[in-house]
Design a protein around this motif. Structure first.
Motif, PDB file in Angstrom:
ATOM      1  N   MET A   1     -16.620  31.101 -27.534  1.00  0.00           N
ATOM      2  CA  MET A   1     -15.470  30.412 -28.274  1.00  0.00           C
ATOM      3  C   MET A   1     -16.204  28.964 -28.186  1.00  0.00           C
ATOM      4  O   MET A   1     -16.631  28.325 -27.276  1.00  0.00           O
ATOM      5  N   ASN A   2     -15.947  28.576 -29.305  1.00  0.00           N
ATOM      6  CA  ASN A   2     -17.030  27.132 -29.968  1.00  0.00           C
ATOM      7  C   ASN A   2     -16.086  26.319 -29.571  1.00  0.00           C
ATOM      8  O   ASN A   2     -15.131  26.669 -29.846  1.00  0.00           O
ATOM      9  N   PRO A   3     -16.491  24.716 -29.846  1.00  0.00           N
ATOM     10  CA  PRO A   3     -15.725  23.771 -29.713  1.00  0.00           C
ATOM     11  C   PRO A   3     -14.162  23.659 -30.186  1.00  0.00           C
ATOM     12  O   PRO A   3     -13.315  24.259 -29.471  1.00  0.00           O
ATOM     13  N   VAL A   4     -14.794  23.811 -31.572  1.00  0.00           N
ATOM     14  CA  VAL A   4     -13.328  23.562 -32.908  1.00  0.00           C
ATOM     15  C   VAL A   4     -12.560  24.439 -32.121  1.00  0.00           C
ATOM     16  O   VAL A   4     -11.289  23.447 -32.368  1.00  0.00           O
ATOM     17  N   ASP A   5     -13.082  25.693 -32.142  1.00  0.00           N
ATOM     18  CA  ASP A   5     -11.667  26.976 -31.750  1.00  0.00           C
ATOM     19  C   ASP A   5     -11.181  26.614 -30.160  1.00  0.00           C
ATOM     20  O   ASP A   5      -9.942  26.790 -30.307  1.00  0.00           O
ATOM     21  N   LEU A   6     -12.299  25.943 -29.245  1.00  0.00           N
ATOM     22  CA  LEU A   6     -11.219  25.284 -28.529  1.00  0.00           C
ATOM     23  C   LEU A   6     -10.532  25.083 -28.427  1.00  0.00           C
ATOM     24  O   LEU A   6      -9.167  24.890 -28.057  1.00  0.00           O
ATOM     25  N   VAL A   7     -10.792  23.699 -29.010  1.00  0.00           N
ATOM     26  CA  VAL A   7      -9.664  22.750 -29.767  1.00  0.00           C
ATOM     27  C   VAL A   7      -8.275  23.105 -30.424  1.00  0.00           C
ATOM     28  O   VAL A   7      -7.404  22.877 -29.640  1.00  0.00           O
ATOM     29  N   GLY A   8      -8.837  23.889 -31.359  1.00  0.00           N
ATOM     30  CA  GLY A   8      -7.758  24.126 -32.431  1.00  0.00           C
ATOM     31  C   GLY A   8      -6.915  25.561 -31.134  1.00  0.00           C
ATOM     32  O   GLY A   8      -5.413  24.937 -31.523  1.00  0.00           O
ATOM     33  N   SER A   9      -7.228  26.340 -30.289  1.00  0.00           N
ATOM     34  CA  SER A   9      -6.410  26.536 -29.758  1.00  0.00           C
ATOM     35  C   SER A   9      -5.387  25.814 -28.689  1.00  0.00           C
ATOM     36  O   SER A   9      -4.102  26.536 -28.912  1.00  0.00           O
ATOM     37  N   ALA A  10      -6.257  25.044 -28.369  1.00  0.00           N
ATOM     38  CA  ALA A  10      -5.176  24.050 -27.197  1.00  0.00           C
ATOM     39  C   ALA A  10      -3.955  23.393 -27.734  1.00  0.00           C
ATOM     40  O   ALA A  10      -3.492  23.145 -27.175  1.00  0.00           O
ATOM     41  N   VAL A  11      -4.912  22.346 -28.822  1.00  0.00           N
ATOM     42  CA  VAL A  11      -3.259  22.186 -29.906  1.00  0.00           C
ATOM     43  C   VAL A  11      -2.294  23.791 -30.501  1.00  0.00           C
ATOM     44  O   VAL A  11      -1.122  22.804 -30.469  1.00  0.00           O
ATOM     45  N   GLY A  12      -2.587  24.766 -30.687  1.00  0.00           N
ATOM     46  CA  GLY A  12      -2.099  25.124 -30.986  1.00  0.00           C
ATOM     47  C   GLY A  12      -1.132  25.746 -29.923  1.00  0.00           C
ATOM     48  O   GLY A  12       0.233  25.576 -29.877  1.00  0.00           O
ATOM     49  N   ASN A  13      -1.799  26.311 -28.645  1.00  0.00           N
ATOM     50  CA  ASN A  13      -1.211  25.976 -27.359  1.00  0.00           C
ATOM     51  C   ASN A  13       0.604  24.968 -26.911  1.00  0.00           C
ATOM     52  O   ASN A  13       1.320  25.760 -26.450  1.00  0.00           O
ATOM     53  N   THR A  14      -0.147  23.715 -27.188  1.00  0.00           N
ATOM     54  CA  THR A  14       0.693  22.926 -27.029  1.00  0.00           C
ATOM     55  C   THR A  14       1.914  22.885 -27.481  1.00  0.00           C
ATOM     56  O   THR A  14       2.871  22.661 -26.716  1.00  0.00           O
ATOM     57  N   PHE A  15       2.109  23.589 -28.719  1.00  0.00           N
ATOM     58  CA  PHE A  15       3.146  23.858 -29.169  1.00  0.00           C
ATOM     59  C   PHE A  15       4.296  25.516 -28.767  1.00  0.00           C
ATOM     60  O   PHE A  15       5.178  25.742 -29.276  1.00  0.00           O
ATOM     61  N   ARG A  16       3.676  25.881 -28.137  1.00  0.00           N
ATOM     62  CA  ARG A  16       3.919  27.693 -27.478  1.00  0.00           C
ATOM     63  C   ARG A  16       5.688  26.756 -27.192  1.00  0.00           C
ATOM     64  O   ARG A  16       6.485  28.247 -27.455  1.00  0.00           O
ATOM     65  N   SER A  17       5.516  25.864 -26.380  1.00  0.00           N
ATOM     66  CA  SER A  17       7.002  25.956 -25.810  1.00  0.00           C
ATOM     67  C   SER A  17       7.339  24.723 -25.930  1.00  0.00           C
ATOM     68  O   SER A  17       7.153  24.040 -25.650  1.00  0.00           O
ATOM     69  N   LYS A  18       8.074  24.274 -27.048  1.00  0.00           N
ATOM     70  CA  LYS A  18       7.996  22.928 -28.061  1.00  0.00           C
ATOM     71  C   LYS A  18       9.115  22.196 -27.363  1.00  0.00           C
ATOM     72  O   LYS A  18       8.371  21.335 -26.940  1.00  0.00           O
ATOM     73  N   THR A  19      10.278  22.335 -26.339  1.00  0.00           N
ATOM     74  CA  THR A  19      11.042  21.849 -25.318  1.00  0.00           C
ATOM     75  C   THR A  19      10.505  21.273 -24.532  1.00  0.00           C
ATOM     76  O   THR A  19      10.641  19.807 -24.336  1.00  0.00           O
ATOM     77  N   ARG A  20       9.749  22.049 -24.193  1.00  0.00           N
ATOM     78  CA  ARG A  20       9.099  21.541 -22.641  1.00  0.00           C
ATOM     79  C   ARG A  20       7.833  20.493 -23.135  1.00  0.00           C
ATOM     80  O   ARG A  20       7.729  19.082 -22.455  1.00  0.00           O
ATOM     81  N   THR A  21       6.825  20.529 -24.219  1.00  0.00           N
ATOM     82  CA  THR A  21       5.711  19.981 -24.294  1.00  0.00           C
ATOM     83  C   THR A  21       7.193  18.838 -25.467  1.00  0.00           C
ATOM     84  O   THR A  21       6.236  17.242 -24.690  1.00  0.00           O
ATOM     85  N   ILE A  22       7.257  18.684 -25.769  1.00  0.00           N
ATOM     86  CA  ILE A  22       8.194  17.063 -26.308  1.00  0.00           C
ATOM     87  C   ILE A  22       8.849  16.489 -24.691  1.00  0.00           C
ATOM     88  O   ILE A  22       8.877  15.201 -25.325  1.00  0.00           O
ATOM     89  N   LEU A  23       9.359  16.854 -24.504  1.00  0.00           N
ATOM     90  CA  LEU A  23      10.008  16.220 -22.789  1.00  0.00           C
ATOM     91  C   LEU A  23       8.911  15.594 -22.248  1.00  0.00           C
ATOM     92  O   LEU A  23       9.354  14.370 -21.909  1.00  0.00           O
ATOM     93  N   THR A  24       7.723  16.640 -22.065  1.00  0.00           N
ATOM     94  CA  THR A  24       6.670  15.963 -21.565  1.00  0.00           C
ATOM     95  C   THR A  24       6.252  14.177 -22.327  1.00  0.00           C
ATOM     96  O   THR A  24       5.694  13.728 -21.387  1.00  0.00           O
ATOM     97  N   ILE A  25       5.870  15.057 -23.690  1.00  0.00           N
ATOM     98  CA  ILE A  25       5.305  13.834 -24.341  1.00  0.00           C
ATOM     99  C   ILE A  25       6.479  12.784 -24.665  1.00  0.00           C
ATOM    100  O   ILE A  25       6.158  11.384 -24.244  1.00  0.00           O
ATOM    101  N   LEU A  26       7.728  13.072 -24.469  1.00  0.00           N
ATOM    102  CA  LEU A  26       8.568  11.644 -24.763  1.00  0.00           C
ATOM    103  C   LEU A  26       8.642  11.218 -22.911  1.00  0.00           C
ATOM    104  O   LEU A  26       8.684   9.993 -23.078  1.00  0.00           O
TER     105      LEU A  26
END
Lengths: 433, 251
Positions: A1-26
């Protein structure tokens, strides 16, 4: 996996569970927000102090007094009378007398000879009785010194011209009303009369032109600030009738050094001055203690913000552990398809870092908006007497540092879950239901 | 004749006296107790056994997902024990395709995203992997579903997506673990046809793990496994008609 895809996938995965992510971000947001505000407080106050240093005197200037031979502390009992000693301008604690030896032309020459001294000038202290405009009522006023490099905080007009031969004065804005000026701009260019009394109780009047109106600030009291020509004229008028030897005795002198000097060079100069029997104080030193108190308070506040961030980092650990748990089969699949453990680790670490980035960027952004709002609200009300003070100010470097630190904390928090994901055995993971 | 043809080529995968144990002491469980098997390029092979027989373990070991406790696995004549982790990952990524009973699709990602995953792992560029994934979806008549979320597909469409994903890297071997286990008979038959077509038309080696005798009977060879040992290898009765046409085509 090239670095751009790695970052892209990581960012995409962040929002898979929106509620949980948003609470952590808060949670991170709260920490970053607090850190931004407390840091801004430190920046704002210290910046104000720096501005004040410039207003109180130039940075390449130190005030020098000669140590009186019997100037040791008063607690030894009554001090022997020294007909030459004079009371210094710098006041010590109440109850003590600050006695210094006079500085005459011999001492001035000696000072000028010390290595590192660029220029020396006696501080001609003037006691003005009053100020009046256009024959109106006279009001008491003090006179402050002005040295080149000093910057007054002006409401109108300009700094007094040190080179000018005409008599210029900057008056404090609190005198505008009583002197009969409508506003600061109306005072510019108007003549004012300053009165002094000499040793023989004779009154002298000197007329000067108002070139500026100073705002009250931390460093400058409500005194008029003359240019050199006016100060000399006032000093001459005040000294009328004194004989030469009495004239040649100043309580302190002002020494200029190379503005490019490092702190070490300044310290060396001060040591040389001390060897020659002089006490010296730079403007920065005068405010140094104040600055350390502010830094100490900001440090304590920052510590609270960092505690909040630590709590938030456990939130990241928790969020990512749940993600790893939920995505066990996906991790297994990716590893079966040839994704290396390092990349799996990177994927989850980047996700943690991204969560940290979102929390800190939003926190810092809103912190800056809230901080600016608070400081303009306070500036208009509670702190109106300190014009020029932006209570909470932001400097891009420290904001960037906050964001990077939070991302670093997030990365550390993410390592535990990321290592767990990286170590996952594909066969076990694929069997997982 | 097919036998003679096989003998001349190096097996793509070769297991030599492979043993695999889990646990130790009293809890020790021997999943494989010395299995040797050659898988030839282009053949279809079924590994049949009851659950717990060791058939899945054999597949995992052959697919380089798991290391045998003892014995060797050779990939195209090369001992895989000598390969580094990165080389093993590359071998799995470039050489193998996986089809699992439970699909293992990322439910909220699009079909296209799911199919592109192996190419993404391989580091293929965005445009190229999109082109190849769309081509393979076209081949499996799923092009119109490319943008749909995987979760919205029917069971058969899901398994076709999984096959597309297994194919997108142009593998030499496809491992299929109970590929029709979660599908109804009609859909299962379609999926089977696709797999055997790939085997026949594109020469992709097919290794199917199943307990379904009917599916196994369509394979060139059936390897029966019980209690960690191969008990029987049955070659498919030559289908005279088809063998003849194949010979004619070859000639």
């Amino acid at each position: 996996m090239n670095p751009v895809d790695l970052v892209g996938s990581a960012v995409g995965n962040t929002f898979r569970s929106k509620t949980r992510t948003i609470l952590t971000i808060l949670a991170i947001f709260v920490g970053a927000f607090t850190l931004t505000i407390t840091n801004g407080l430190g920046t704002g106050i210290n910046r104000y102090i720096d501005d004040t240093v410039a207003a109180m005197g130039a940075e390449d200037v130190m005030t020098v007094t000669k140590v009186a031979e019997n100037a040791t502390d008063a607690s030894d009992g009554p001090r022997e009378y020294d007909p030459d000693a004079i009371v210094g301008e710098q006041n010590g604690p109440p109850g003590t007398t600050n006695v210094v030896a006079p500085i005459g032309s011999a001492e001035l020459d000696e000072l000028a000879g010390i290595d590192g001294v660029v220029r020396v000038q006696p501080a001609k202290r003037v006691d003005v009785d009053s100020i009046a405009h256009d024959g109106g009522t006279e009001y008491e006023i003090g006179v402050g010194g002005f040295v080149s490099g000093m910057r007054l905080q002006l409401a109108a007009g300009e700094q007094p011209d040190i080179e000018a031969s005409d008599f210029q004065v900057v008056i404090p804005d609190s005198y505008l009303d009583v002197l009969g000026f409508d506003d600061a701009d109306a005072a510019i260019g108007e003549p004012v009369t300053l009165a002094v009394t000499d040793a023989e109780r004779t009154r002298h009047e000197v007329e000067a032109t108002v070139v500026g109106v100073a705002e009250a600030s931390l460093g400058t009291t409500s005194s008029a600030v003359p240019n050199d020509a006016l100060n000399d004229a006032l000093f001459a008028a005040q000294s009328t009738g004194l004989d030469a030897s009495e004239l040649d005795a100043y309580s302190q002198a002002t020494v200029w050094f190379d503005p490019a000097s490092s702190a070490d060079e300044v310290a060396a100069l001060e040591a040389d001055l001390a060897d020659a029997g002089y006490d010296s104080t730079t403007v920065a030193q005068q405010l140094g203690a104040f600055k350390s108190v502010i830094d100490g308070i900001v440090l304590v506040l920052n510590a609270f913000a960092i505690i909040a961030l630590l709590a938030a980092s456990f939130g990241i650990v928790n969020t990512l552990l749940m993600s790893v748990q939920e995505r066990t089969r996906e991790i297994g699949l990716m590893k079966a398809m040839g994704m290396g453990s390092g990349k799996v680790f990177g994927l989850f670490s980047l996700e943690a870092v991204f969560i940290g980035f979102l929390g800190s960027a939003i926190g810092a952004g809103l912190g800056m908006i809230a901080g600016s709002a608070i400081s303009s609200a306070l500036g208009g009300a509670l702190l109106a007497d300190l014009p020029g003070l932006t209570l909470i100010a932001f400097d891009p470097v420290s904001i960037a540092a906050i964001i990077i630190v939070v991302m670093g904390v997030a990365f550390l928090a993410g390592t535990l879950p990321a290592v767990r994901a990286a170590r996952a055995d594909p066969v076990e993971s694929l069997r997982y239901e | 004749m097919t036998g003679a043809h096989h003998a001349m080529t190096t097996p793509i995968l070769s297991a030599r006296d492979v043993r695999k144990s889990y646990g130790r002491g009293a809890n020790r469980f021997d999943a494989l107790k010395g299995v040797s098997l050659d898988v030839l390029e282009g053949e279809s092979i079924a590994i049949i056994g009851k659950s717990g027989s060791g058939k899945s373990t054999l597949m995992h070991v052959l697919a380089l997902l798991d290391q045998p406790t003892d014995g060797t696995i050779e990939l195209a004549g090369e001992d895989t024990r000598s390969l580094s982790g990165a080389a093993l990952n590359r071998a799995r990524n470039q050489t193998f395709g996986f089809v699992f009973q439970q699909f293992f699709l990322t439910p909220n990602a699009s079909v296209l995203e799911n199919v592109m995953l192996p190419l993404k792992i391989a580091g293929v560029g965005r445009a190229e992997r999109r082109r190849r994934a769309l081509a393979v979806l076209e081949q499996l008549e799923l092009a119109d579903k490319a943008k749909n979320k995987a979760v919205s597909l029917s069971g058969g469409q899901k398994q076709r997506s999984v096959i597309a994903r297994a194919l997108v890297n142009r593998p030499r071997v496809i491992f299929a673990d109970e590929p029709t286990g979660n599908l109804d008979t009609a859909t299962g038959a379609v999926v089977e046809d696709i797999l055997f077509d790939l085997n026949r038309e594109h020469g992709i080696t097919l290794i199917i793990v199943t307990h379904d005798e009917e599916l196994a009977s369509r394979c060139d060879r059936r390897v029966h496994i019980r209690d960690g040992l191969i008990v029987d290898i049955v070659e498919r009765a030559p289908d005279a008609e088809r063998a003849a046409t194949a010979e004619e085509r070859a000639a």
